[in-house]
Design a protein around this motif. Structure first.
Motif, PDB file in Angstrom:
ATOM      1  N   VAL A   1     -19.982  70.789  56.616  1.00 53.53           N
ATOM      2  CA  VAL A   1     -20.388  72.139  56.249  1.00 53.53           C
ATOM      3  C   VAL A   1     -21.420  72.860  57.058  1.00 53.53           C
ATOM      4  CG1 VAL A   1     -21.485  73.064  54.128  1.00 53.53           C
ATOM      5  CG2 VAL A   1     -19.877  71.410  53.891  1.00 53.53           C
ATOM      6  N   GLY A   2     -21.379  74.009  57.391  1.00 54.85           N
ATOM      7  CA  GLY A   2     -22.229  74.724  58.181  1.00 54.85           C
ATOM      8  C   GLY A   2     -22.391  74.497  59.753  1.00 54.85           C
ATOM      9  N   TYR A   3     -21.583  73.478  60.157  1.00 56.21           N
ATOM     10  CA  TYR A   3     -21.524  73.556  61.644  1.00 56.21           C
ATOM     11  C   TYR A   3     -19.948  73.091  62.056  1.00 56.21           C
ATOM     12  CZ  TYR A   3     -23.318  68.664  61.144  1.00 56.21           C
ATOM     13  OH  TYR A   3     -23.322  67.750  60.699  1.00 56.21           O
ATOM     14  N   ASP A   4     -19.895  73.157  63.482  1.00 56.83           N
ATOM     15  CA  ASP A   4     -18.347  72.393  63.830  1.00 56.83           C
ATOM     16  C   ASP A   4     -18.418  71.091  63.669  1.00 56.83           C
ATOM     17  OD1 ASP A   4     -18.593  74.993  66.580  1.00 56.83           O
ATOM     18  OD2 ASP A   4     -17.944  75.170  64.644  1.00 56.83           O
ATOM     19  N   GLY A   5     -17.136  70.772  63.605  1.00 55.52           N
ATOM     20  CA  GLY A   5     -16.708  69.429  63.512  1.00 55.52           C
ATOM     21  C   GLY A   5     -15.634  69.216  62.732  1.00 55.52           C
ATOM     22  N   THR A   6     -14.607  68.675  62.961  1.00 54.07           N
ATOM     23  CA  THR A   6     -13.315  68.448  62.098  1.00 54.07           C
ATOM     24  C   THR A   6     -12.681  67.354  62.418  1.00 54.07           C
ATOM     25  OG1 THR A   6     -11.938  69.780  63.342  1.00 54.07           O
ATOM     26  CG2 THR A   6     -13.071  71.046  61.735  1.00 54.07           C
ATOM     27  N   ASN A   7     -11.883  66.981  61.596  1.00 50.72           N
ATOM     28  CA  ASN A   7     -10.791  65.879  61.571  1.00 50.72           C
ATOM     29  C   ASN A   7      -9.654  65.789  61.120  1.00 50.72           C
ATOM     30  OD1 ASN A   7     -10.007  62.650  61.102  1.00 50.72           O
ATOM     31  ND2 ASN A   7     -11.483  62.613  62.849  1.00 50.72           N
ATOM     32  N   TYR A   8      -8.661  65.582  61.496  1.00 51.68           N
ATOM     33  CA  TYR A   8      -7.239  65.750  60.912  1.00 51.68           C
ATOM     34  C   TYR A   8      -6.523  64.355  61.001  1.00 51.68           C
ATOM     35  CZ  TYR A   8      -7.899  70.614  61.714  1.00 51.68           C
ATOM     36  OH  TYR A   8      -8.482  71.862  61.529  1.00 51.68           O
ATOM     37  N   ALA A   9      -5.603  64.101  59.845  1.00 46.19           N
ATOM     38  CA  ALA A   9      -4.751  63.167  60.050  1.00 46.19           C
ATOM     39  C   ALA A   9      -3.886  63.142  60.825  1.00 46.19           C
ATOM     40  CB  ALA A   9      -4.031  62.942  58.628  1.00 46.19           C
ATOM     41  N   ASP A  10      -3.262  62.201  61.593  1.00 48.41           N
ATOM     42  CA  ASP A  10      -2.352  62.252  62.821  1.00 48.41           C
ATOM     43  C   ASP A  10      -0.982  63.029  62.300  1.00 48.41           C
ATOM     44  OD1 ASP A  10      -3.130  59.074  64.162  1.00 48.41           O
ATOM     45  OD2 ASP A  10      -4.127  60.836  64.666  1.00 48.41           O
ATOM     46  N   SER A  11      -0.888  62.843  61.280  1.00 48.54           N
ATOM     47  CA  SER A  11       0.548  63.300  60.691  1.00 48.54           C
ATOM     48  C   SER A  11       0.513  65.106  60.565  1.00 48.54           C
ATOM     49  CB  SER A  11       0.876  62.805  59.350  1.00 48.54           C
ATOM     50  OG  SER A  11      -0.054  63.303  58.224  1.00 48.54           O
ATOM     51  N   VAL A  12      -0.805  65.381  60.504  1.00 46.67           N
ATOM     52  CA  VAL A  12      -0.884  67.006  60.573  1.00 46.67           C
ATOM     53  C   VAL A  12      -1.393  67.679  61.790  1.00 46.67           C
ATOM     54  CG1 VAL A  12      -0.915  66.693  58.054  1.00 46.67           C
ATOM     55  CG2 VAL A  12      -2.982  67.309  59.335  1.00 46.67           C
ATOM     56  N   LYS A  13      -1.740  66.937  62.629  1.00 43.42           N
ATOM     57  CA  LYS A  13      -2.377  67.688  63.694  1.00 43.42           C
ATOM     58  C   LYS A  13      -1.514  68.399  64.652  1.00 43.42           C
ATOM     59  CE  LYS A  13      -5.715  63.694  64.993  1.00 43.42           C
ATOM     60  NZ  LYS A  13      -6.121  62.632  65.984  1.00 43.42           N
ATOM     61  N   GLY A  14      -1.835  69.722  64.772  1.00 43.13           N
ATOM     62  CA  GLY A  14      -1.172  70.629  65.533  1.00 43.13           C
ATOM     63  C   GLY A  14      -0.507  71.382  64.575  1.00 43.13           C
ATOM     64  N   ARG A  15      -0.330  71.162  63.396  1.00 44.78           N
ATOM     65  CA  ARG A  15       0.273  71.780  62.272  1.00 44.78           C
ATOM     66  C   ARG A  15      -0.756  72.490  61.067  1.00 44.78           C
ATOM     67  NH1 ARG A  15       3.961  69.614  59.014  1.00 44.78           N
ATOM     68  NH2 ARG A  15       2.697  67.487  58.830  1.00 44.78           N
ATOM     69  N   PHE A  16      -1.756  71.926  60.984  1.00 43.08           N
ATOM     70  CA  PHE A  16      -2.666  72.203  59.747  1.00 43.08           C
ATOM     71  C   PHE A  16      -4.062  72.590  60.579  1.00 43.08           C
ATOM     72  CE2 PHE A  16      -0.782  69.621  56.016  1.00 43.08           C
ATOM     73  CZ  PHE A  16       0.415  70.194  56.516  1.00 43.08           C
ATOM     74  N   THR A  17      -4.711  73.530  59.987  1.00 42.73           N
ATOM     75  CA  THR A  17      -6.161  74.021  60.194  1.00 42.73           C
ATOM     76  C   THR A  17      -6.885  74.227  59.038  1.00 42.73           C
ATOM     77  OG1 THR A  17      -5.004  75.202  62.015  1.00 42.73           O
ATOM     78  CG2 THR A  17      -7.352  75.796  61.593  1.00 42.73           C
ATOM     79  N   ILE A  18      -8.213  73.549  59.234  1.00 34.02           N
ATOM     80  CA  ILE A  18      -9.140  73.523  58.325  1.00 34.02           C
ATOM     81  C   ILE A  18     -10.016  74.755  58.666  1.00 34.02           C
ATOM     82  CG2 ILE A  18     -10.472  71.705  59.005  1.00 34.02           C
ATOM     83  CD1 ILE A  18     -10.950  70.876  55.948  1.00 34.02           C
ATOM     84  N   SER A  19     -10.683  75.358  57.803  1.00 28.72           N
ATOM     85  CA  SER A  19     -11.620  76.365  58.248  1.00 28.72           C
ATOM     86  C   SER A  19     -12.302  76.642  56.860  1.00 28.72           C
ATOM     87  CB  SER A  19     -10.975  77.744  58.696  1.00 28.72           C
ATOM     88  OG  SER A  19     -10.249  78.280  57.842  1.00 28.72           O
ATOM     89  N   GLN A  20     -13.693  77.319  57.061  1.00 32.28           N
ATOM     90  CA  GLN A  20     -14.595  77.634  55.917  1.00 32.28           C
ATOM     91  C   GLN A  20     -15.256  78.811  56.188  1.00 32.28           C
ATOM     92  OE1 GLN A  20     -17.437  74.520  55.106  1.00 32.28           O
ATOM     93  NE2 GLN A  20     -17.572  74.848  53.093  1.00 32.28           N
ATOM     94  N   ASP A  21     -15.608  79.742  55.224  1.00 33.59           N
ATOM     95  CA  ASP A  21     -16.517  81.094  55.486  1.00 33.59           C
ATOM     96  C   ASP A  21     -17.807  80.629  55.681  1.00 33.59           C
ATOM     97  OD1 ASP A  21     -17.604  82.086  52.107  1.00 33.59           O
ATOM     98  OD2 ASP A  21     -17.130  80.030  52.712  1.00 33.59           O
ATOM     99  N   ASN A  22     -18.484  81.460  56.193  1.00 35.27           N
ATOM    100  CA  ASN A  22     -19.933  81.423  56.326  1.00 35.27           C
ATOM    101  C   ASN A  22     -20.885  81.106  55.349  1.00 35.27           C
ATOM    102  OD1 ASN A  22     -19.569  81.694  59.244  1.00 35.27           O
ATOM    103  ND2 ASN A  22     -19.778  84.043  59.073  1.00 35.27           N
ATOM    104  N   ALA A  23     -20.531  81.297  54.202  1.00 34.25           N
ATOM    105  CA  ALA A  23     -21.349  81.282  52.854  1.00 34.25           C
ATOM    106  C   ALA A  23     -21.040  79.699  52.434  1.00 34.25           C
ATOM    107  CB  ALA A  23     -21.192  82.281  51.822  1.00 34.25           C
ATOM    108  N   ASN A  24     -20.156  78.965  52.896  1.00 33.23           N
ATOM    109  CA  ASN A  24     -19.662  77.697  52.507  1.00 33.23           C
ATOM    110  C   ASN A  24     -19.137  77.764  51.017  1.00 33.23           C
ATOM    111  OD1 ASN A  24     -20.834  76.856  55.060  1.00 33.23           O
ATOM    112  ND2 ASN A  24     -22.667  76.463  54.065  1.00 33.23           N
ATOM    113  N   LYS A  25     -18.687  78.887  50.658  1.00 35.51           N
ATOM    114  CA  LYS A  25     -18.117  79.024  49.216  1.00 35.51           C
ATOM    115  C   LYS A  25     -16.608  78.938  49.255  1.00 35.51           C
ATOM    116  CE  LYS A  25     -21.957  81.788  47.567  1.00 35.51           C
ATOM    117  NZ  LYS A  25     -22.188  83.060  46.746  1.00 35.51           N
TER     118      LYS A  25
END
Length: 125
Positions: free
Chosen positions: A53-77
């Motif tokens: 929350v609030g800064y870069d850094g993501t992790n994905y399960a191997d089964s979804v890498k390259g297909r799924f993308t997680i993101s968040q708005d700046n207000a963290n809501k």
């Protein structure tokens, strides 16, 4: 306390796309992490994707890498999960999760204190 409400699930055919949303209300924190888990009948809950929350850094399960993308708005809501090239094995109930203040980005179910009610994703062949 944090309340999480998911939306955006549905039924698609193989190769289709869906975008899940998670609205966070209550105590909105600027630290910790949020993510998505999924569970299908007869299987254990699986962490799909997570991010700090609030800064870069993501992790994905191997089964979804390259297909799924997680993101968040700046207000963290709001947290999103863009899911492309969906496959039948992606069929599951998807849960939005949050952890504060500690964050174990690659953690299991027990590492995330807050859970939404889930939204169903069904992929047909």
């Amino acid at each position: 306390q944090v309340q999480l409400v998911e939306s955006g699930g549905g039924s698609v055919q193989t190769g289709g796309s869906l975008r899940l949303s998670c609205a966070a209300t209550g105590a909105i924190y600027s630290t910790g992490c949020m993510g998505w888990f999924r569970q299908s009948p007869g299987k254990e809950r699986e962490r799909v994707a997570s991010k700090y929350v609030g800064y870069d850094g993501t992790n994905y399960a191997d089964s979804v890498k390259g297909r799924f993308t997680i993101s968040q708005d700046n207000a963290n809501k709001t947290l999103w999960l863009q899911m492309n090239n969906l496959q039948p094995e992606d069929t599951a109930m998807y849960y939005c999760v949050a952890s504060h203040p500690r964050c174990t980005l690659t953690g299991g179910s027990a590492d995330f204190r807050y859970w939404g009610q889930g939204t169903q994703v069904t992929v047909s062949s």
